[in-house]
Motif scaffolding. Sequence first.
Motif, PDB file in Angstrom:
ATOM      1  N   SER A   1     -11.854   5.678   7.732  1.00 20.62           N
ATOM      2  CA  SER A   1     -11.471   5.704   9.146  1.00 20.62           C
ATOM      3  C   SER A   1     -10.425   6.790   9.384  1.00 20.62           C
ATOM      4  CB  SER A   1     -10.923   4.337   9.584  1.00 20.62           C
ATOM      5  OG  SER A   1      -9.558   4.200   9.238  1.00 20.62           O
ATOM      6  N   THR A   2     -10.073   6.941  10.631  1.00 23.84           N
ATOM      7  CA  THR A   2      -9.053   7.927  11.007  1.00 23.84           C
ATOM      8  C   THR A   2      -7.644   7.355  10.966  1.00 23.84           C
ATOM      9  OG1 THR A   2      -9.287   7.350  13.352  1.00 23.84           O
ATOM     10  CG2 THR A   2     -10.701   9.128  12.502  1.00 23.84           C
ATOM     11  N   LEU A   3      -7.501   6.061  10.631  1.00 22.50           N
ATOM     12  CA  LEU A   3      -6.193   5.419  10.704  1.00 22.50           C
ATOM     13  C   LEU A   3      -5.218   5.964   9.668  1.00 22.50           C
ATOM     14  CD1 LEU A   3      -4.297   3.304  11.881  1.00 22.50           C
ATOM     15  CD2 LEU A   3      -5.348   1.609  10.355  1.00 22.50           C
TER      16      LEU A   3
ATOM     17  N   ALA B   1      -3.726   9.390  10.390  1.00 18.98           N
ATOM     18  CA  ALA B   1      -2.841   9.323  11.559  1.00 18.98           C
ATOM     19  C   ALA B   1      -1.487   8.741  11.185  1.00 18.98           C
ATOM     20  CB  ALA B   1      -3.487   8.493  12.663  1.00 18.98           C
TER      21      ALA B   1
ATOM     22  N   PRO C   1      -7.885   4.005  16.387  1.00 19.37           N
ATOM     23  CA  PRO C   1      -8.602   4.607  15.251  1.00 19.37           C
ATOM     24  C   PRO C   1     -10.092   4.306  15.303  1.00 19.37           C
ATOM     25  CG  PRO C   1      -7.419   2.652  14.554  1.00 19.37           C
ATOM     26  CD  PRO C   1      -6.982   2.921  15.967  1.00 19.37           C
TER      27      PRO C   1
ATOM     28  N   TYR D   1      -3.520   5.481  21.133  1.00 20.37           N
ATOM     29  CA  TYR D   1      -4.404   5.871  20.038  1.00 20.37           C
ATOM     30  C   TYR D   1      -5.170   4.670  19.495  1.00 20.37           C
ATOM     31  CZ  TYR D   1      -5.908   7.242  15.363  1.00 20.37           C
ATOM     32  OH  TYR D   1      -6.645   7.477  14.239  1.00 20.37           O
TER      33      TYR D   1
END
Length: 232
Positions: free
Chosen positions: A135-137, A140, A222, A220
Amino acid sequence: MKLNLIREEVETTNAIGYLPGTDPKAGVILLAAHVDHLGVQSDGTVMYGANDDASGVAAVLELAHALSSGKRHKRGILFAAFGAEEMGGFGSRAFAAAPPVPLGDIVANLAFEMIGAQDPKLPAGTMMMTGFERSTLGPALVERGALVAKDPYPEQNFFARSDNYQLALRGVVAHTISGWAVTPTYHSPQDTIANLDIPFMARAVQSLIGPVRWLADGDYRPDWTPGGKPGE
């Protein structure tokens, strides 16, 4: 051959706290750990579980203390201590099956497990995040100062072996943050407070306060990376 089977039923409990946000439509962050360990063995040996997972529970409590100070956050924050993780994740399964808020409202889940020892494969002070690339978490959080990195043991499939997985199976971006996941004290009587690296724990947890505040105060959300969501 005959087998005599004895059925034994036991109860488990999830402890949940909630910090309301200012915007009910903004979603909720879930911070969790499991509160159980292996108990007392049949020969009387005590399995203390200081690292697995009293360390994770301590992280959730410290984050709750820090995040409840000052102004209210935009997003609500759920703090959970799951029962019966060691027996098959029954506490997190029950939570995911009957969540206190709609699963679609949970923006992200961070579970904390075995953060009491530094992994020699990672930079000093750094914890691993299972499924980091899914994931993009993770990136970030790292961008905002979190001391987390990729899991150096992909062959162990740790992503699917902790409470985060029950949320991930239902679409929630969910990961577990750990220290040394293959520490020699794992599931042994030596998993005591004397074998915890308290300064490491303190530094690692403190590095998450700012990034989690950012996540709770902003917009935001994710996403799973291509192929990262379980079942894809």
